[in-house]
Design an enzyme around this catalytic site. Structure first.
Site, mmCIF file in Angstrom:
data_model
loop_
_atom_site.group_PDB
_atom_site.id
_atom_site.type_symbol
_atom_site.label_atom_id
_atom_site.label_comp_id
_atom_site.label_asym_id
_atom_site.label_seq_id
_atom_site.Cartn_x
_atom_site.Cartn_y
_atom_site.Cartn_z
ATOM 1 N N HIS A 17 -13.656 14.735 2.745
ATOM 2 C CA HIS A 17 -13.079 14.257 3.974
ATOM 3 C C HIS A 17 -14.457 14.321 5.149
ATOM 4 C CE1 HIS A 17 -8.848 15.283 2.596
ATOM 5 N NE2 HIS A 17 -8.956 14.005 2.558
ATOM 6 N N LYS A 41 3.912 11.836 -0.381
ATOM 7 C CA LYS A 41 3.624 13.377 -0.997
ATOM 8 C C LYS A 41 4.194 14.484 -0.116
ATOM 9 C CE LYS A 41 -1.249 11.679 -1.177
ATOM 10 N NZ LYS A 41 -2.759 11.704 -0.582
ATOM 11 N N ARG A 90 -13.462 6.521 -3.171
ATOM 12 C CA ARG A 90 -14.096 7.501 -4.212
ATOM 13 C C ARG A 90 -14.336 6.832 -5.310
ATOM 14 N NH1 ARG A 90 -9.429 11.680 -3.434
ATOM 15 N NH2 ARG A 90 -8.398 9.626 -3.424
ATOM 16 N N SER A 127 -7.443 16.477 -2.184
ATOM 17 C CA SER A 127 -6.621 17.409 -1.906
ATOM 18 C C SER A 127 -5.736 17.999 -2.875
ATOM 19 C CB SER A 127 -5.934 17.280 -0.380
ATOM 20 O OG SER A 127 -6.890 16.828 0.535
HETATM 21 O O1 PNS Z 1 -4.754 11.237 2.739
HETATM 22 P P1 PNS Z 1 -3.892 10.078 2.275
HETATM 23 O O2 PNS Z 1 -2.524 10.721 1.875
HETATM 24 O O3 PNS Z 1 -4.525 9.189 1.320
HETATM 25 O O4 PNS Z 1 -3.610 9.159 3.801
HETATM 26 C C1 PNS Z 1 -2.740 7.923 3.700
HETATM 27 C C2 PNS Z 1 -2.302 7.764 5.266
HETATM 28 C C3 PNS Z 1 -1.681 8.943 5.808
HETATM 29 C C4 PNS Z 1 -3.639 7.363 5.956
HETATM 30 C C5 PNS Z 1 -1.513 6.304 5.181
HETATM 31 O O5 PNS Z 1 -0.348 6.961 4.412
HETATM 32 C C6 PNS Z 1 -0.836 5.983 6.429
HETATM 33 O O6 PNS Z 1 -1.699 5.269 7.203
HETATM 34 N N1 PNS Z 1 0.416 6.360 6.832
HETATM 35 C C7 PNS Z 1 0.880 5.981 8.246
HETATM 36 C C8 PNS Z 1 1.667 4.957 8.051
HETATM 37 C C9 PNS Z 1 1.141 3.537 7.951
HETATM 38 O O7 PNS Z 1 0.667 2.911 8.884
HETATM 39 N N2 PNS Z 1 1.237 3.116 6.635
HETATM 40 C C10 PNS Z 1 0.406 1.736 6.330
HETATM 41 C C11 PNS Z 1 1.455 0.650 6.085
HETATM 42 S S1 PNS Z 1 0.606 -0.602 5.330
#
Ligand code: PNS
Length: 159
Positions: A17, A41, A90, A127
Protein backbone atom coordinates in the site's frame (compact mmCIF):
# COMPACT_ATOMS: atom_id res chain seq x y z
CA UNK A 1 -5.31 21.34 -7.52
CA UNK A 2 -5.29 17.67 -8.57
CA UNK A 3 -6.49 15.44 -5.78
CA UNK A 4 -6.59 11.65 -5.73
CA UNK A 5 -7.83 9.08 -3.30
CA UNK A 6 -6.11 5.79 -2.42
CA UNK A 7 -8.99 3.78 -0.95
CA UNK A 8 -8.81 0.49 0.86
CA UNK A 9 -9.54 -1.40 4.01
CA UNK A 10 -5.87 -1.18 5.14
CA UNK A 11 -6.32 -3.85 7.80
CA UNK A 12 -3.40 -3.28 8.27
CA UNK A 13 -1.45 -1.07 5.85
CA UNK A 14 1.47 -2.92 4.18
CA UNK A 15 4.59 -1.88 2.27
CA UNK A 16 2.58 -2.68 -0.89
CA UNK A 17 0.00 0.00 0.00
CA UNK A 18 2.73 2.44 1.03
CA UNK A 19 4.51 2.02 -2.28
CA UNK A 20 1.33 3.00 -4.17
CA UNK A 21 0.65 5.92 -1.78
CA UNK A 22 4.23 7.22 -2.16
CA UNK A 23 4.08 7.01 -5.96
CA UNK A 24 0.61 8.61 -6.06
CA UNK A 25 1.90 11.47 -3.89
CA UNK A 26 4.44 12.30 -6.61
CA UNK A 27 1.76 12.45 -9.29
CA UNK A 28 -0.96 14.47 -7.55
CA UNK A 29 -1.00 17.69 -5.52
CA UNK A 30 -2.83 15.95 -2.70
CA UNK A 31 -3.55 12.30 -1.95
CA UNK A 32 -6.16 11.17 0.55
CA UNK A 33 -5.75 7.69 1.95
CA UNK A 34 -9.36 6.74 2.69
CA UNK A 35 -10.14 3.85 5.02
CA UNK A 36 -13.38 2.24 3.91
CA UNK A 37 -15.18 -0.81 5.16
CA UNK A 38 -15.04 -3.76 2.80
CA UNK A 39 -18.33 -5.56 3.47
CA UNK A 40 -16.87 -8.89 2.38
CA UNK A 41 -14.10 -8.88 5.02
CA UNK A 42 -14.02 -8.89 8.80
CA UNK A 43 -11.38 -6.65 10.34
CA UNK A 44 -8.65 -7.02 12.96
CA UNK A 45 -8.27 -3.28 13.64
CA UNK A 46 -10.97 -0.64 14.11
CA UNK A 47 -11.21 2.16 11.56
CA UNK A 48 -9.82 4.62 14.17
CA UNK A 49 -6.85 2.31 14.81
CA UNK A 50 -6.20 1.92 11.10
CA UNK A 51 -6.27 5.70 10.58
CA UNK A 52 -3.77 6.21 13.41
CA UNK A 53 -1.48 3.49 12.05
CA UNK A 54 -1.57 4.95 8.52
CA UNK A 55 -0.93 8.51 9.81
CA UNK A 56 2.17 7.27 11.61
CA UNK A 57 3.71 5.57 8.57
CA UNK A 58 2.58 8.12 5.96
CA UNK A 59 3.66 11.24 7.85
CA UNK A 60 6.83 11.45 5.72
CA UNK A 61 4.66 12.44 2.74
CA UNK A 62 3.53 16.05 3.32
CA UNK A 63 0.77 15.99 0.69
CA UNK A 64 -0.86 12.79 2.01
CA UNK A 65 -3.90 13.01 4.28
CA UNK A 66 -5.74 10.17 5.98
CA UNK A 67 -9.51 9.97 6.35
CA UNK A 68 -12.32 7.42 6.59
CA UNK A 69 -15.69 7.01 4.95
CA UNK A 70 -18.61 4.70 5.28
CA UNK A 71 -20.61 4.52 2.09
CA UNK A 72 -19.84 4.60 -1.59
CA UNK A 73 -16.35 5.67 -2.56
CA UNK A 74 -17.70 7.84 -5.39
CA UNK A 75 -19.82 9.80 -2.89
CA UNK A 76 -16.64 10.50 -0.89
CA UNK A 77 -14.95 11.66 -4.09
CA UNK A 78 -17.84 14.00 -4.98
CA UNK A 79 -18.05 15.53 -1.50
CA UNK A 80 -14.29 16.11 -1.39
CA UNK A 81 -13.66 17.32 -4.96
CA UNK A 82 -11.56 14.27 -5.80
CA UNK A 83 -11.35 13.41 -9.50
CA UNK A 84 -9.26 10.27 -9.48
CA UNK A 85 -9.19 6.96 -7.61
CA UNK A 86 -5.74 5.37 -7.53
CA UNK A 87 -5.48 1.61 -7.09
CA UNK A 88 -2.57 -0.79 -7.13
CA UNK A 89 -2.79 -3.91 -9.28
CA UNK A 90 -0.73 -6.83 -8.03
CA UNK A 91 -1.58 -9.52 -10.55
CA UNK A 92 -4.27 -10.61 -13.01
CA UNK A 93 -6.21 -12.04 -10.06
CA UNK A 94 -6.95 -8.44 -8.96
CA UNK A 95 -7.99 -7.36 -12.42
CA UNK A 96 -11.57 -8.67 -12.87
CA UNK A 97 -12.90 -7.19 -9.64
CA UNK A 98 -10.97 -3.93 -9.93
CA UNK A 99 -12.07 -3.47 -13.55
CA UNK A 100 -15.72 -3.98 -12.56
CA UNK A 101 -15.47 -1.43 -9.76
CA UNK A 102 -13.69 1.07 -12.00
CA UNK A 103 -16.37 0.67 -14.67
CA UNK A 104 -19.21 1.13 -12.19
CA UNK A 105 -17.50 4.18 -10.73
CA UNK A 106 -16.99 5.86 -14.11
CA UNK A 107 -20.43 4.95 -15.43
CA UNK A 108 -22.46 5.76 -12.33
CA UNK A 109 -20.55 8.81 -11.13
CA UNK A 110 -17.96 9.90 -13.71
CA UNK A 111 -15.08 9.23 -11.30
CA UNK A 112 -11.92 7.97 -13.01
CA UNK A 113 -9.76 5.12 -11.72
CA UNK A 114 -6.04 4.96 -12.46
CA UNK A 115 -4.21 1.71 -11.87
CA UNK A 116 -0.58 1.51 -10.84
CA UNK A 117 1.41 -1.67 -11.24
CA UNK A 118 2.54 -2.83 -7.82
CA UNK A 119 6.32 -3.08 -7.46
CA UNK A 120 7.31 -6.70 -8.29
CA UNK A 121 8.77 -7.10 -4.80
CA UNK A 122 5.28 -6.52 -3.36
CA UNK A 123 3.19 -8.43 -5.88
CA UNK A 124 2.36 -11.27 -3.46
CA UNK A 125 1.60 -9.00 -0.50
CA UNK A 126 -1.84 -8.60 1.03
CA UNK A 127 -3.16 -7.57 4.44
CA UNK A 128 -4.87 -10.97 4.76
CA UNK A 129 -1.59 -12.81 4.14
CA UNK A 130 0.21 -10.59 6.65
CA UNK A 131 -2.47 -11.29 9.31
CA UNK A 132 -2.33 -15.04 8.63
CA UNK A 133 1.46 -15.16 8.89
CA UNK A 134 1.55 -12.97 11.99
CA UNK A 135 -1.17 -15.05 13.63
CA UNK A 136 1.02 -18.16 13.40
CA UNK A 137 4.17 -16.36 14.54
CA UNK A 138 5.64 -15.84 11.04
CA UNK A 139 8.05 -12.98 10.40
CA UNK A 140 6.27 -10.11 8.60
CA UNK A 141 8.99 -7.51 9.18
CA UNK A 142 9.74 -7.27 5.45
CA UNK A 143 6.05 -6.74 4.66
CA UNK A 144 4.95 -4.00 7.06
CA UNK A 145 6.66 -1.08 8.83
CA UNK A 146 7.93 -1.71 12.38
CA UNK A 147 5.04 0.16 14.06
CA UNK A 148 2.50 -1.98 12.19
CA UNK A 149 4.39 -5.16 13.08
CA UNK A 150 4.28 -4.11 16.74
CA UNK A 151 0.53 -3.39 16.54
CA UNK A 152 -0.06 -6.81 14.97
CA UNK A 153 1.93 -8.57 17.69
CA UNK A 154 0.07 -6.63 20.37
CA UNK A 155 -3.36 -7.46 18.90
CA UNK A 156 -2.51 -11.13 18.37
CA UNK A 157 -1.12 -11.58 21.88
CA UNK A 158 -4.40 -10.11 23.17
CA UNK A 159 -2.79 -7.74 25.71
O1 PNS B 1 -8.45 -2.94 0.46
P1 PNS B 1 -9.72 -3.48 -0.17
O2 PNS B 1 -10.49 -4.30 0.84
O3 PNS B 1 -9.46 -4.21 -1.44
O4 PNS B 1 -10.58 -2.18 -0.53
C1 PNS B 1 -11.84 -2.30 -1.17
C2 PNS B 1 -12.63 -1.00 -1.01
C3 PNS B 1 -12.87 -0.71 0.47
C4 PNS B 1 -11.86 0.15 -1.63
C5 PNS B 1 -13.98 -1.20 -1.77
O5 PNS B 1 -14.66 -2.28 -1.22
C6 PNS B 1 -14.85 0.06 -1.74
O6 PNS B 1 -14.63 0.98 -2.51
N1 PNS B 1 -15.83 0.08 -0.81
C7 PNS B 1 -16.72 1.21 -0.62
C8 PNS B 1 -18.12 0.96 -1.21
C9 PNS B 1 -18.06 1.15 -2.73
O7 PNS B 1 -17.93 2.24 -3.24
N2 PNS B 1 -18.07 -0.02 -3.45
C10 PNS B 1 -17.86 -0.06 -4.87
C11 PNS B 1 -19.17 -0.12 -5.61
S1 PNS B 1 -18.79 -0.73 -7.21
Amino acid sequence: MRRAVCPGSFDPITYGHLDIIARASKNFDEVVVAVLENRTKSSMFTVAERIEMIREVAKVYPNVKVDSWSGLLVDYCKSNSIEVIVKGLRAVTDFDYELQMAQVNIQAAGVETMFMATAPSHSFLSSSLVKELAHYGGDVSSMVPASINAALKHRISGV
